[in-house]
Enzyme design. Structure first.
Site, mmCIF file in Angstrom:
data_model
loop_
_atom_site.group_PDB
_atom_site.id
_atom_site.type_symbol
_atom_site.label_atom_id
_atom_site.label_comp_id
_atom_site.label_asym_id
_atom_site.label_seq_id
_atom_site.Cartn_x
_atom_site.Cartn_y
_atom_site.Cartn_z
ATOM 1 N N ASP A 245 0.829 -1.206 0.000
ATOM 2 C CA ASP A 245 0.000 0.000 0.000
ATOM 3 C C ASP A 245 0.863 1.256 0.000
ATOM 4 O OD1 ASP A 245 -2.642 1.340 2.166
ATOM 5 O OD2 ASP A 245 -2.355 1.431 -0.015
ATOM 6 N N LYS B 208 2.744 3.521 -5.624
ATOM 7 C CA LYS B 208 2.276 2.447 -6.524
ATOM 8 C C LYS B 208 3.358 1.993 -7.503
ATOM 9 C CE LYS B 208 -1.016 3.308 -3.974
ATOM 10 N NZ LYS B 208 -0.962 2.592 -2.671
ATOM 11 N N ASP C 192 -3.259 -3.010 -2.480
ATOM 12 C CA ASP C 192 -4.324 -2.012 -2.496
ATOM 13 C C ASP C 192 -4.194 -1.167 -3.770
ATOM 14 O OD1 ASP C 192 -5.299 0.873 -0.513
ATOM 15 O OD2 ASP C 192 -6.517 -0.538 -1.647
ATOM 16 N N GLU D 100 -11.437 4.202 -1.018
ATOM 17 C CA GLU D 100 -11.866 4.498 0.355
ATOM 18 C C GLU D 100 -12.729 5.769 0.430
ATOM 19 O OE1 GLU D 100 -8.748 3.734 -0.487
ATOM 20 O OE2 GLU D 100 -7.328 5.264 0.093
HETATM 21 O O1 LIG Z 1 -0.603 7.036 -3.010
HETATM 22 C C1 LIG Z 1 -1.178 6.281 -2.215
HETATM 23 N N1 LIG Z 1 -0.534 5.605 -1.271
HETATM 24 C C2 LIG Z 1 0.896 5.788 -1.145
HETATM 25 C C3 LIG Z 1 1.260 5.605 0.300
HETATM 26 C C4 LIG Z 1 2.358 6.151 0.794
HETATM 27 C C5 LIG Z 1 2.751 5.977 2.216
HETATM 28 O O2 LIG Z 1 3.758 4.967 2.294
HETATM 29 C C6 LIG Z 1 5.029 5.573 2.511
HETATM 30 N N2 LIG Z 1 5.935 4.973 1.535
HETATM 31 C C7 LIG Z 1 5.846 5.117 0.198
HETATM 32 N N3 LIG Z 1 6.817 4.396 -0.395
HETATM 33 C C8 LIG Z 1 7.525 3.782 0.598
HETATM 34 C C9 LIG Z 1 8.617 2.927 0.595
HETATM 35 N N4 LIG Z 1 9.078 2.470 1.787
HETATM 36 C C10 LIG Z 1 8.475 2.841 2.938
HETATM 37 N N5 LIG Z 1 7.414 3.676 2.994
HETATM 38 C C11 LIG Z 1 6.959 4.139 1.831
HETATM 39 C C12 LIG Z 1 4.835 7.061 2.357
HETATM 40 O O3 LIG Z 1 5.688 7.789 3.226
HETATM 41 C C13 LIG Z 1 3.380 7.236 2.763
HETATM 42 O O4 LIG Z 1 3.201 7.283 4.161
HETATM 43 C C14 LIG Z 1 -2.652 6.155 -2.257
HETATM 44 C C15 LIG Z 1 -3.372 7.099 -2.988
HETATM 45 C C16 LIG Z 1 -4.754 7.014 -3.040
HETATM 46 N N6 LIG Z 1 -5.454 8.020 -3.810
HETATM 47 O O5 LIG Z 1 -6.715 7.935 -3.908
HETATM 48 O O6 LIG Z 1 -4.800 8.905 -4.373
HETATM 49 C C17 LIG Z 1 -5.464 6.022 -2.368
HETATM 50 C C18 LIG Z 1 -4.744 5.062 -1.642
HETATM 51 O O7 LIG Z 1 -5.384 4.050 -0.983
HETATM 52 C C19 LIG Z 1 -3.345 5.110 -1.594
HETATM 53 O O8 LIG Z 1 -2.691 4.126 -0.900
HETATM 54 MG MG LIG Z 2 -3.999 2.494 -0.463
#
Ligand SMILES: O=C(NC/C=C/[C@H]1O[C@@H](n2cnc3cncnc32)[C@H](O)[C@@H]1O)c1cc([N+](=O)[O-])cc(O)c1O
Ligand SMILES: [Mg+2]
Length: 214
Positions: free
Chosen positions: A141, A144, A169, A199
């Site tokens: 998650d 992406k 996800d 969500e």
């Molecule tokens: O972009 C999304 N999720 C990215 C999540 C990112 C989270 O994971 C961490 N991260 C990233 N690479 C990492 C590598 N290593 C560690 N943490 C990391 C980032 O610091 C952030 O806290 C997203 C976007 C939507 N949306 O509707 O736009 C909906 C969703 O459900 C989503 O999950």
């Molecule tokens: Mg997500």
């Protein structure tokens, strides 16, 4: 200075949830994000699918990539059998600090190891640093575009065994097309799409469950 969205989400948990009650933490976050301020938690609808996969796998070892505020960490950890371990990776220190407090409010800190750092750096070190042989379940998650490279890295590092389950996800929105193509076409995976919604919205999204065949 203005608070951040993760700080406001934590505030909603501390105000509305009961310490030590994971269900109330989940409800407080979902209520806040549905009624006050959207946030990128897996949410209640996809969360029920996540719950059913966790219950089916009944994992002893879980890896979560991208903790964010810890919503899915709490959802998963609350269902784990005693002595099971969940390692969750988050590279943003400010966000990790919020997640630690959300996980602690739910009373699940003993089941969760939150590691600050980037998945690409940590995946190769998990075996020797955390004494994990393979993961029974991985929840993807994070950003992406990292889904595919990190999956290949987990394969190369021998972190997946015959039957390991990857649950991803957002395979529709925002989407992870290269990852989907890979797990759906590779003979090493048995993949299935669970249709749902992004969500707190009516937009289509879903989870892809992929079983590693070894
Ligand atoms: O972009 C999304 N999720 C990215 C999540 C990112 C989270 O994971 C961490 N991260 C990233 N690479 C990492 C590598 N290593 C560690 N943490 C990391 C980032 O610091 C952030 O806290 C997203 C976007 C939507 N949306 O509707 O736009 C909906 C969703 O459900 C989503 O999950
Ligand atoms: Mg997500």
């Amino acid at each position: 200075t203005r608070s951040t969205r993760p700080q406001r989400l934590l505030g909603a948990v501390q105000k509305n949830a009961t310490r030590g009650d994971p269900g109330s933490v989940i409800q407080a976050i979902d209520h806040y994000c549905r009624n006050k301020e959207w946030a990128m938690n897996v949410g209640d609808e996809k969360g029920c699918i996540l719950d059913s996969v966790v219950s089916e796998v009944n994992p002893a070892t879980v890896l979560e990539l991208g903790t964010y505020c810890g919503y899915s960490t709490v959802r998963i950890a609350r269902l784990l059998p005693p002595h099971a371990k969940l390692i969750t990776l988050e590279f943003n220190p400010a966000v990790a600090a919020i997640a630690r407090q959300v996980i602690a409010w739910a009373g699940l800190e003993d089941k969760v190891q939150l590691v600050e750092g980037a998945s690409g750096d940590f995946i190769p070190r998990i075996k020797e640093q955390f004494g994990v042989k393979t993961f029974d379940l991985v929840f993807l998650d994070h950003w992406k575009e990292y889904y595919l490279p990190d999956t290949k890295l987990m394969e190369e590092c021998g972190l997946l065994r015959k039957g390991s389950v990857l649950l991803a996800d957002n395979v529709v929105c925002p989407g992870a097309p290269d990852y989907l193509e890979y797990v759906r076409s590779s003979p090493r995976y048995e993949s299935r799409y669970f249709k749902s919604h992004l969500e707190y919205t009516k937009v289509e999204d879903g989870l892809e469950k992929s079983v590693f065949l070894g």
